[in-house]
Design an enzyme around this catalytic site. Structure first.
Site, PDB file in Angstrom:
ATOM      1  CG  ASP A   1      -7.268  -5.141   5.898  1.00 11.09           C
ATOM      2  OD1 ASP A   1      -6.759  -5.133   7.034  1.00 11.09           O
ATOM      3  OD2 ASP A   1      -7.859  -4.157   5.407  1.00 11.09           O
TER       4      ASP A   1
ATOM      5  CE  LYS B   1     -10.481  -4.218  14.606  1.00 12.33           C
ATOM      6  NZ  LYS B   1      -9.559  -4.254  13.464  1.00 12.33           N
TER       7      LYS B   1
ATOM      8  CG  ASN C   1      -0.238  -0.113   2.520  1.00 15.51           C
ATOM      9  OD1 ASN C   1       0.558   0.751   2.871  1.00 15.51           O
ATOM     10  ND2 ASN C   1      -0.498  -1.189   3.253  1.00 15.51           N
TER      11      ASN C   1
END
Length: 405
Positions: free
Chosen positions: A279, A341, A209
């Site tokens: 991911d 989370k 990325n």
């Protein structure tokens, strides 16, 4: 803040050297113990005897003038200092420092010290704006030196502009404020992840990325400057670390980052996951380069481990901070991530905003803690954004938003 602080004042050769006399006096009045080093050029403007009288300490001018045969003067002075202030700092001394030159008492001491170094430039406005001087100052900033910007006004050379040595009171105030910040995270151990990951397809291809790692590296540098011991877990980036308080661990893939972050987690008080971790990764990788074929190529992908989720499940008394880089309803998504989370805080970016997002030198963000208290961080350099984030973290830990105390 400066009571009993051991301060070395470096005076280089400019007309503003006379202000260093007042600075010496005011530092002494604040309770600091001041020792002055003068360059040969500085002696053309002010006598060493003046600084000796004001500081009530010997003045150092010559590398080879060893006053105590049992000690090497510049090493002894470098080890003694808590703080070093260069005022005035000429273009010449700034260039020497940025180039690692050590050819007199001042520059040899600067190379040998581990003390915090503050630089107060003073020079002609055109010199201050010259690309060589600008680049030298950027280099020194990257190494962790602190600049006290000059004022603007009528200069001794007749020009009007930026380049006038800041007033002694302002120099002392800047040092005092920075010293206060530098103790904000003293004794804390901070784990930071930064940069992208690379997910291998074959020996020459990978998915990745646009993360440059600049935000994470800024966080690491600022945290170290605030007194923390930092472990930086970094994906592949073209950045360097310069602070001795940063321990850098290089990884490549999401799987590697997962294992390192889990291993390091229990040894740290604050964990900031700013890395842009993939991911998904290719389900099948190849040991040999894939050959070009006719028609379409389909690569089956599988999920990588959710590092932040795993750390949230492991958390006991650590202060855990995540990042959310979003393009649609960023605040809503970020708050959900914070709660799902088990985070103590989250930093939310809308990467579509001008000045935010990947690769740039600036950022815009919203910091939200688990009490849902929001702090808007306006467009600023990533260094300044990092400073605000870490200040909010220190505040929230102090206020008991984490069990850690």
């Amino acid at each position: 803040m400066l009571q009993n602080k051991k301060i070395v004042l470096g005076v280089s050769g400019g007309i503003a050297a006379y202000k260093a006399c007042a600075l010496t006096s005011k530092l002494t009045q604040q309770g600091a113990i001041v020792k002055v080093i003068m360059t040969e050029s500085a002696e053309q403007f002010v006598s060493p005897l003046t600084f000796q009288a004001l500081s009530r300490n010997p003045v150092y001018t010559d590398t080879f003038d060893e006053k105590d045969p049992e000690k090497i003067a510049h090493i002894d002075l470098a080890d003694w200092a808590d703080i070093i202030i260069i005022a005035p700092a000429t273009a010449n001394i700034i260039g020497k420092m940025a180039s690692g030159v050590a050819d007199d008492m001042l520059t040899t001491t600067l190379l040998a010290t581990k003390a915090a170094i503050y630089i107060a430039p003073a020079m002609n406005v055109n010199m201050y704006d010259h690309p060589a001087v600008v680049n030298n100052m950027k280099q020194l900033e990257a190494w962790g030196y602190h600049f006290i910007e000059p004022g603007a006004g009528y200069l001794a050379c007749g020009w009007i502009g930026k380049g006038r040595l800041e007033e002694p009171e302002s120099i002392i105030d800047a040092v005092r404020k920075h010293q206060s910040r530098s103790e904000l995270l003293a004794g804390k151990k901070i784990l930071i992840s930064a940069g992208p990951t690379r997910e291998r397809i074959d020996p020459v291809r990978f998915f990745t990325n646009r993360s440059s790692g600049k935000m994470g590296y800024s966080l690491a540098e600022v945290a170290a400057n605030m007194g923390a011991d930092v472990t930086l877990v970094s994906g592949p980036v073209a950045l360097e670390t310069h602070n001795r308080r940063i321990n850098r661990i290089n990884i490549t893939s999401a799987e590697e980052m997962y294992h390192v972050m889990k291993e390091q987690f229990v040894h740290h008080d604050i964990i900031i996951k700013s890395a842009a971790v993939a991911d998904y990764r290719p389900k099948i990788t190849y040991d040999e380069k894939m050959k070009k074929q006719t028609g379409e190529l389909h690569i089956e992908m599988e999920r990588t481990k959710d590092i932040l989720q795993a750390l949230g499940e492991m958390k006991t008394d650590q202060f855990l901070v995540g990042f959310a880089a979003e393009t649609t309803t960023p605040l809503e998504y970020g708050v959900k991530k914070l709660q799902k989370k088990n985070l103590d805080a989250i930093v939310i970016n809308n990467v579509n905003m001008v000045g935010a997002g990947f690769e740039g030198d600036t950022n815009v963000a919203t910091y939200v803690n688990k009490q849902l208290q929001q702090e808007e961080i306006q467009l600023a350099s990533k260094h300044d954004v990092a400073q605000k984030i870490l200040t909010f973290i220190a505040r929230d830990m102090k206020d008991g938003f984490s069990e850690y105390s």
